[in-house]
Motif scaffolding. Structure first.
Motif, short mmCIF file in Angstrom:
data_model
loop_
_atom_site.label_atom_id
_atom_site.label_comp_id
_atom_site.label_asym_id
_atom_site.label_seq_id
_atom_site.Cartn_x
_atom_site.Cartn_y
_atom_site.Cartn_z
N GLU A 287 0.81 -1.21 0.00
CA GLU A 287 0.00 0.00 0.00
C GLU A 287 0.85 1.26 0.00
O GLU A 287 0.37 2.33 -0.38
CB GLU A 287 -0.92 0.02 1.22
CG GLU A 287 -2.06 -0.97 1.13
CD GLU A 287 -2.91 -0.98 2.39
OE1 GLU A 287 -2.76 -0.08 3.24
OE2 GLU A 287 -3.73 -1.91 2.52
N ARG A 288 2.08 1.16 0.39
CA ARG A 288 2.97 2.33 0.46
C ARG A 288 3.51 2.74 -0.91
O ARG A 288 4.22 3.73 -1.02
CB ARG A 288 4.12 2.06 1.42
CG ARG A 288 3.64 1.95 2.84
CD ARG A 288 4.78 1.82 3.80
NE ARG A 288 4.27 1.85 5.17
CZ ARG A 288 4.99 1.59 6.22
NH1 ARG A 288 6.27 1.32 6.10
NH2 ARG A 288 4.47 1.63 7.42
N ILE A 289 3.19 1.98 -1.92
CA ILE A 289 3.61 2.34 -3.28
C ILE A 289 2.42 2.97 -3.98
O ILE A 289 1.54 2.28 -4.49
CB ILE A 289 4.12 1.10 -4.06
CG1 ILE A 289 5.25 0.41 -3.30
CG2 ILE A 289 4.57 1.52 -5.46
CD1 ILE A 289 5.69 -0.89 -3.91
N GLY A 290 2.39 4.29 -3.96
CA GLY A 290 1.27 5.03 -4.53
C GLY A 290 1.52 5.49 -5.95
O GLY A 290 2.63 5.34 -6.49
N PRO A 291 0.52 6.07 -6.59
CA PRO A 291 0.62 6.51 -7.99
C PRO A 291 1.76 7.52 -8.23
O PRO A 291 2.44 7.44 -9.25
CB PRO A 291 -0.73 7.16 -8.27
CG PRO A 291 -1.66 6.58 -7.26
CD PRO A 291 -0.83 6.27 -6.05
#
Length: 100
Positions: A50-54
Motif C-alpha cells: 500500500e505504500r507504493i502510490g501513484p
C-alpha cells in the motif's frame, strides 16, 4: 534485498540509483531484462504494498526511463518492475510486474 536477487541468479547493476527523475532502490539484470525493484517494509506485506502510490510509481517510471537512456538498447530494453515487500519478521515477498 540485493542478496535475494543475486541468489535468484540476477546480476545486480545498481543499488539506490539516483537520477533526475528520482531514486530506484535496486536495478538488476535477469537474462535480457532489466529489473527495477522498489523495496518497501511494513508490518505486513499488504501494508508494504500500500505504500507504493501513484506518485511514487510515476517517479520510478521516470527514473527508469532515464536509466534506460544509458543502456545499449535504450528505451527498447526489455524491462520488469518488481515490488519487493518485507514484513515485520523479515520475510520477503516479490511481486513481479507490480506496476506498468
Amino acid at each position: 534485498m540485493a542478496r535475494h536477487y543475486a541468489d535468484l541468479g540476477h546480476e545486480v547493476l545498481a543499488r539506490r540509483w539516483r537520477g533526475q527523475g528520482g531514486e530506484i532502490d535496486l536495478i538488476c539484470r535477469d537474462g535480457a531484462a532489466i529489473v527495477f525493484v522498489e523495496v518497501k517494509r511494513a508490518r505486513t506485506h499488504a501494508l508494504a504494498a500500500e505504500r507504493i502510490g501513484p506518485r511514487q510509481v510515476a517517479r520510478i517510471l521516470a527514473a527508469a526511463s532515464e536509466f534506460l537512456a544509458g543502456q545499449p538498447d535504450g528505451q527498447r530494453s526489455e524491462t520488469r518492475f518488481d515490488a519487493a515487500l518485507l514484513d515485520g519478521t523479515g520475510r520477503i515477498e516479490v511481486r513481479r510486474n507490480a506496476f506498468p
